[in-house]
Scaffold this motif. Structure first.
Motif, PDB file in Angstrom:
ATOM      1  N   UNK A 260       0.557  -1.064   0.049  1.00 10.79           N
ATOM      2  CA  UNK A 260       0.178   0.011   0.107  1.00 10.79           C
ATOM      3  C   UNK A 260       0.870   1.096   0.012  1.00 10.79           C
ATOM      4  N   UNK A 261       1.935   1.156   0.796  1.00 14.45           N
ATOM      5  CA  UNK A 261       2.776   2.230   0.999  1.00 14.45           C
ATOM      6  C   UNK A 261       3.552   2.614  -0.499  1.00 14.45           C
ATOM      7  N   UNK A 262       3.863   1.507  -1.392  1.00 14.99           N
ATOM      8  CA  UNK A 262       4.278   1.743  -2.528  1.00 14.99           C
ATOM      9  C   UNK A 262       3.548   2.200  -3.350  1.00 14.99           C
ATOM     10  N   UNK A 263       2.253   1.745  -3.450  1.00 15.99           N
ATOM     11  CA  UNK A 263       1.098   2.117  -4.379  1.00 15.99           C
ATOM     12  C   UNK A 263       0.896   3.352  -4.223  1.00 15.99           C
ATOM     13  N   UNK A 264       0.619   4.130  -3.008  1.00 15.85           N
ATOM     14  CA  UNK A 264       0.377   5.463  -2.690  1.00 15.85           C
ATOM     15  C   UNK A 264       1.561   6.421  -3.018  1.00 15.85           C
ATOM     16  N   UNK A 265       2.868   5.990  -2.776  1.00 17.21           N
ATOM     17  CA  UNK A 265       3.798   6.833  -3.326  1.00 17.21           C
ATOM     18  C   UNK A 265       3.957   7.006  -4.764  1.00 17.21           C
ATOM     19  N   UNK A 266       3.478   5.953  -5.500  1.00 17.38           N
ATOM     20  CA  UNK A 266       3.353   6.097  -7.165  1.00 17.38           C
ATOM     21  C   UNK A 266       2.381   6.995  -7.498  1.00 17.38           C
TER      22      UNK A 266
ATOM     23  N   UNK B 263      -7.084  -3.688   1.326  1.00 20.10           N
ATOM     24  CA  UNK B 263      -6.178  -4.889   0.859  1.00 20.10           C
ATOM     25  C   UNK B 263      -6.450  -6.000   1.848  1.00 20.10           C
ATOM     26  N   UNK B 264      -6.566  -5.768   3.151  1.00 22.82           N
ATOM     27  CA  UNK B 264      -6.579  -6.711   4.108  1.00 22.82           C
ATOM     28  C   UNK B 264      -8.026  -7.308   4.144  1.00 22.82           C
ATOM     29  N   UNK B 265      -9.084  -6.349   3.927  1.00 17.62           N
ATOM     30  CA  UNK B 265     -10.197  -6.868   4.062  1.00 17.62           C
ATOM     31  C   UNK B 265     -10.652  -7.867   2.807  1.00 17.62           C
ATOM     32  N   UNK B 266     -10.062  -7.661   1.474  1.00 14.88           N
ATOM     33  CA  UNK B 266      -9.976  -8.391   0.298  1.00 14.88           C
ATOM     34  C   UNK B 266      -9.453  -9.930   0.585  1.00 14.88           C
ATOM     35  N   UNK B 267      -8.230  -9.762   1.264  1.00  9.59           N
ATOM     36  CA  UNK B 267      -7.353 -10.942   1.690  1.00  9.59           C
ATOM     37  C   UNK B 267      -8.345 -11.944   2.509  1.00  9.59           C
ATOM     38  N   UNK B 268      -8.842 -11.357   3.571  1.00 11.35           N
ATOM     39  CA  UNK B 268      -9.655 -12.147   4.531  1.00 11.35           C
ATOM     40  C   UNK B 268     -10.934 -12.678   3.725  1.00 11.35           C
ATOM     41  N   UNK B 269     -11.670 -12.115   2.810  1.00 12.70           N
ATOM     42  CA  UNK B 269     -12.750 -12.386   1.961  1.00 12.70           C
ATOM     43  C   UNK B 269     -12.230 -13.606   1.244  1.00 12.70           C
ATOM     44  N   UNK B 270     -11.232 -13.543   0.340  1.00 13.21           N
ATOM     45  CA  UNK B 270     -10.539 -14.620  -0.286  1.00 13.21           C
ATOM     46  C   UNK B 270     -10.197 -15.764   0.268  1.00 13.21           C
ATOM     47  N   UNK B 271      -9.517 -15.658   1.757  1.00 14.70           N
ATOM     48  CA  UNK B 271      -9.166 -16.875   2.334  1.00 14.70           C
ATOM     49  C   UNK B 271     -10.401 -17.399   3.171  1.00 14.70           C
TER      50      UNK B 271
END
Length: 376
Positions: free
Chosen positions: A25-31, A56-64
């Protein structure tokens, strides 16, 4: 975008950690800061990427979830962030949250213990005789700040502080103390941000969110009936409480219009900083009182906006933690209106049952919704 990123992540690692999502997330926001950074009217919230981490974390939890066994044996939860830290240290971390000069180590060069005591007595006499100017009060508060913090940080009672430092509970004195403590001009920060952000927040709450949330719609109807004279600040605070689902009675206590301070039944007033409203509505009230620790410490506040500043300032000046029942509203005000924006920590009462977030998720949701509202 979030779905695509998470899909790519999980091809490499089936169980990405929070550290992984934070780094990405940090890399995406800096870009792409203009598109992704957590910003409201130019003010970056926290580190600027917390809402993206949350998504991102919410999506990961949903996929898992589909891979997680439906019946699992619960393990005893351990709160590593808090269990290993003594209670006194945890309280100290919260007390100093957002402060730049919480406990000065040395007296000003020109001051002695005796001169501090003399200045304190001078202020008490000035307050009693009502013979002072705002500039005199600012100078005296600034020069005795060291001694004020010593008294506050050793847990002196609010009643005793009110007797010894009466100006601390009034506009000029609290504003100067708050400035020394946080580096922020209490009144100026609030009114500047109010002028800049109020209309957009009100527009969003009245149009977009009121259509989705019955509680906000009901509050709007109630405000329309109560409104005696236009006050964007009053309206905004009450709608924010409704948006976050937090109760008015945690922030306001209503009494008869003609009530005096000694007539207020304090057992019904919250122990945390609270505004006693003289009247049935914040819109029509001509007077507000500030209560701290169930003690009326200022019984003559005529403007609602000034009353909000004094109530909020009390949390910082007197080392008081945000109550759980107001945690979202107060953090939103803190970050977006009082410009106190720490990257880590919290001012909310700690609980082992509740996770600690760098930025309140509900505050992040409102900021993200406001950003989306700009584009519509």
């Amino acid at each position: 975008m979030v779905r695509i990123i998470v899909s790519e992540m999980m091809q490499i690692c089936k169980n990405p950690t929070k550290r992984n999502t934070t780094e990405i997330a940090e890399r995406m926001v800096s870009r792409y800061p203009k598109s992704l950074k957590d910003v409201i009217d130019g003010d970056v919230i926290g580190l600027g990427y917390h809402s993206l981490v949350k998504q991102l974390q919410a999506r990961i939890e949903n996929v898992k979830r589909q891979y997680t066994p439906k019946i699992t044996k619960r393990k005893a939860e351990s709160d590593n962030d808090t269990d290993e830290i003594p209670a006194e240290q945890k309280a100290s971390v919260q007390d100093t949250y957002g402060c730049v000069n919480w406990e000065p180590k040395f007296l000003p060069l020109s001051e002695t213990v005796e001169s501090q005591l003399k200045r304190k007595e001078d202020m008490k006499k000035m307050f009693k005789d009502k013979n002072y100017t705002a500039e005199d009060v600012k100078e005296l508060i600034k020069s005795t700040y060291y001694t004020q913090r010593k008294d506050i940080n050793k847990d002196t009672s609010i009643l005793k502080l009110c007797q010894e430092w009466p100006f601390l509970f009034h506009k000029t004195g609290m504003a100067e103390h708050f400035q020394q403590l946080t580096g922020i001009n209490l009144m100026e920060a609030f009114f500047t941000n109010l002028d800049k952000k109020r209309e957009r927040i009100l527009n969003f709450l009245k149009t977009v969110f009121a259509q989705k949330e019955n509680q906000v719609l009901e509050s709007l109807l109630k405000l329309a009936n109560e409104k005696g004279r236009s006050s964007g600040c009053t309206e905004m605070i009450l709608l924010l409480l409704a948006f976050f689902g937090e109760k008015e009675e945690h922030m306001f206590h209503y009494v008869e219009k003609t009530s005096l301070a000694e007539e207020v039944e304090m057992e019904d007033v919250p122990a945390t900083p609270c505004l006693v409203v003289c009247g049935s509505s914040c819109f029509t009230a001509d007077c507000f009182m500030l209560s701290v620790d169930q003690k009326i410490v200022n019984d003559d506040i005529t403007a609602f906006s000034c009353a909000i500043c004094l109530m909020f300032g009390s949390y910082y000046c007197f080392n008081i933690h945000y109550p759980v029942g107001l945690r979202s509203t107060l953090e939103f005000l803190q970050r977006c209106f009082f410009s106190i924006n720490p990257e880590r920590g919290t001012k909310v009462e700690l609980s082992k049952r509740r996770k600690i977030f760098a930025v309140n998720p509900r505050v992040l949701t409102l900021i993200a919704d406001l950003a989306d509202h700009e584009w519509t």
